[in-house]
Design a protein around this motif. Structure first.
Motif, PDB file in Angstrom:
ATOM      1  N   ILE A  39       0.851  -1.188   0.000  1.00 36.55           N
ATOM      2  CA  ILE A  39       0.000   0.000   0.000  1.00 36.55           C
ATOM      3  C   ILE A  39       0.887   1.237   0.000  1.00 36.55           C
ATOM      4  N   THR A  40       0.699   2.092  -0.982  1.00 39.83           N
ATOM      5  CA  THR A  40       1.422   3.363  -1.068  1.00 39.83           C
ATOM      6  C   THR A  40       0.395   4.484  -1.225  1.00 39.83           C
ATOM      7  N   PRO A  41       0.812   5.738  -1.163  1.00 42.93           N
ATOM      8  CA  PRO A  41      -0.156   6.818  -1.353  1.00 42.93           C
ATOM      9  C   PRO A  41      -0.820   6.822  -2.724  1.00 42.93           C
ATOM     10  N   THR A  42      -0.199   6.222  -3.724  1.00 42.30           N
ATOM     11  CA  THR A  42      -0.731   6.309  -5.083  1.00 42.30           C
ATOM     12  C   THR A  42      -1.397   5.038  -5.580  1.00 42.30           C
ATOM     13  N   ARG A  43      -1.143   3.877  -4.918  1.00 41.65           N
ATOM     14  CA  ARG A  43      -1.781   2.645  -5.381  1.00 41.65           C
ATOM     15  C   ARG A  43      -1.650   1.544  -4.343  1.00 41.65           C
ATOM     16  N   LEU A  44      -2.517   0.564  -4.505  1.00 45.05           N
ATOM     17  CA  LEU A  44      -2.451  -0.662  -3.716  1.00 45.05           C
ATOM     18  C   LEU A  44      -2.196  -1.804  -4.692  1.00 45.05           C
TER      19      LEU A  44
END
Length: 562
Positions: A491-496
């Protein structure tokens, strides 16, 4: 951080029952096995290693986490007490910033009490946010293995990434727990267990299609001694111990921690009604004793506060749900049916208080990702290719209005990225959640990722194309695979990113894991994007002579029994 405020518990016949059913136990005594710095009476040294069940951590907050162990030199003792003498035992614990414990930052002592089967829960606090720690326990000359835990990030910060894995359904008899070891080797920072951690059946009551490879000890679990023994049998598994030691866990139950397909105060079989609430008391108490849970989850009679919220900075909020304890009884005979009662707006799978707690959480959330960790299939799965809608009454399909209130709640709150994580069904699935499942061309308003079982159902079968006979009437369903395994996410700020991890077999130990399919969910885009399809040498279902009708029959049979 973890929500520390339990819901109110109004006086009902439940709490009246609790006063009598748990006299002398956790429901009427001070919390046992929790951190306690008071000195204990001197006890004779233990002659055998008491740390046979390993260690675990859970429920991280920005300043700490729970660490757990249970003393059991003879873990399979029939009385459920693990071979411990009937006296309290002083246990020392340490938390360090390095694996060799050269720099210990927290230490203390805790009482392990006979009345809690010598289980230990320490709520470690005062640590730095967003960092890795190591912990261990000591009794006399005996030292436990060490475990790794992480604190949650500081509130208000946006971490670069989180490696989170989720699992469910580990039937001890159906296979070896190799998937747990493979998960540990993948080194997640957080693990969600979505239920069916252990199974209640006696030996050979539940036989997988590929045969049972080991046996449960003891009768079907109905007593406190039985549940304690069964949890201990599972915890002696070395592969499971590796998974517990690698990262903190967020745990919720499904049905088999108590009884197949139970619903609130209703057991699966009507003949089990007499004594079922006492059985529930025993199961809940043993579950708490054997899981890394905070004191807010100590059972009170037949009730246990298990749903809770854990925040990972501004990156993700994990809403851990309980879809068993407060649900209405399953409609239309508890199977697959075209059931008008399923749409009754009064029916609930969460109960009114938990539903309101979840809706409030949506409104208050500022997280990039809102993740629901829960038990049973959320998206619609129509089993019938004709005009009827034949669905599982044990899933959210049996509580249609309840599901609609939740999805409308996240739409009203403008939840940025709602993701539902699910276990229960012993197969990998990936789905888009529709605002109206009767309108397949309408908008997708969220996504659902479903992990297969660790072992339940035996070896299963591979389907490299990821197709299923239900796909034509359920175009929102995107992927299915019937091998055992788990799901890794980043999980990152821009995508999972999600990798569906599979094991070719669980009926022999030591098999390797592989990724069958990968998906990405982009920030602000509530649809699934396939990023990789991973071929293997496994034969397809059809090459093994398995027809679509066989798949449907096996799916229904496994989900009803398991």
């Amino acid at each position: 951080m973890t929500s520390r405020t339990p819901l109110s518990a109004p006086t009902t016949r439940r709490t009246v029952l609790a006063t009598t059913a748990v006299a002398g136990g956790l429901g009427t005594a001070a919390v046992t096995g929790l951190a306690d710095q008071r000195a204990t009476a001197a006890a004779a040294p233990l002659r055998r290693d008491p740390f046979t069940l390993g260690v675990a951590s859970g429920d991280p907050s920005p300043d700490g986490f729970v660490i757990w162990t249970r003393l059991a030199p003879r873990p399979l003792a029939d009385d459920g007490l693990g071979g411990m003498p009937s006296r309290r035992q002083e246990v020392r614990w340490e938390v360090a910033v390095d694996e060799r414990f050269r720099l210990v930052v927290k230490r203390g002592t805790v009482r392990a009490e006979p009345r809690s089967a010598h289980a230990v829960h320490v709520e470690v606090a005062g640590l730095a946010p967003g960092r890795e720690y190591f912990y261990r326990f000591r009794v006399g000359r005996w030292v436990s293995r060490s475990g790794r835990a992480l604190t949650a990030p500081e509130p208000g910060t946006l971490p670069a990434s989180l490696a989170m894995s989720f699992v469910s359904c580990s039937q001890f008899e159906h296979g070896f727990f190799t998937a747990y070891r493979r998960l540990a080797e993948d080194h997640p920072d957080l693990v969600l267990h979505l239920g069916d951690y252990q199974y209640e059946y006696k030996r050979d009551d539940y036989v997988s299609p590929t045969g049972n490879v080991r046996d449960h000890r003891g009768p079907e679990t109905t007593t406190l001694a039985g549940y304690r023994q069964r949890h201990a049998q599972y915890k002696t598994d070395a592969d499971l111990q590796e998974a517990h030691a690698v990262a903190p866990w967020l745990v919720v139950w499904d049905d088999h921690e108590l009884d197949n397909n139970w619903a609130d105060e209703t057991p699966e079989n009507p003949e089990s009604v007499p004594g079922f609430l006492q059985r529930r008391v025993a199961a809940f108490r043993a579950y708490y004793e054997n899981m890394p849970l905070r004191r807010t989850s100590v059972p009170v009679g037949i009730d246990m506060q298990l749903y809770r919220r854990v925040r990972w900075g501004q990156l993700a909020t994990f809403h851990m749900l309980d879809t068993r304890q407060f649900r209405d009884d399953q409609a239309c005979g508890d199977g697959y049916d075209d059931c008008p009662e399923a749409s009754d707006p009064a029916r609930t799978i969460t109960g009114a208080e938990q539903e309101q707690w979840l809706l409030d959480g949506f409104r208050e959330s500022t997280a990039r990702w809102d993740v629901l960790g829960q038990q049973v299939f959320f998206s619609q799965r129509d089993n019938d290719a004709g005009p009827a809608t034949v669905t599982s009454m044990d899933s959210w399909d049996g509580y249609v209005a309840s599901r609609e209130r939740i999805t409308q709640g996240w739409l009203d709150a403008r939840v940025r990225n709602p993701v539902v994580l699910t276990g229960d069904v012993h197969a990998h699935w990936a789905s888009e959640i529709k605002q109206d499942f009767a309108d397949p061309d309408g908008p997708s308003i969220g996504t659902e990722l479903v992990c297969s079982s660790i072992t339940s159902g035996g070896d299963g079968a591979d389907e490299p194309t990821g197709s299923h006979p239900w796909f034509p009437q359920n175009p929102h369903l995107k992927f299915w695979n019937n091998l055992r395994g788990y799901v890794n996410t980043t999980i990152t700020p821009t995508r999972l990113d999600a990798d569906f991890r599979c094991l070719p077999k669980v009926t022999r130990p030591g098999t390797k894991a592989f990724t069958r399919r990968s998906y990405a969910i982009e920030d602000g885009d509530r649809t699934l994007h396939q990023t990789a399809d991973h071929p293997s040498t496994s034969r397809t279902l059809r090459s093994r002579g398995i027809t679509p009708a066989d798949v449907v029959r096996e799916t229904v049979a496994q989900e009803t029994a398991g």
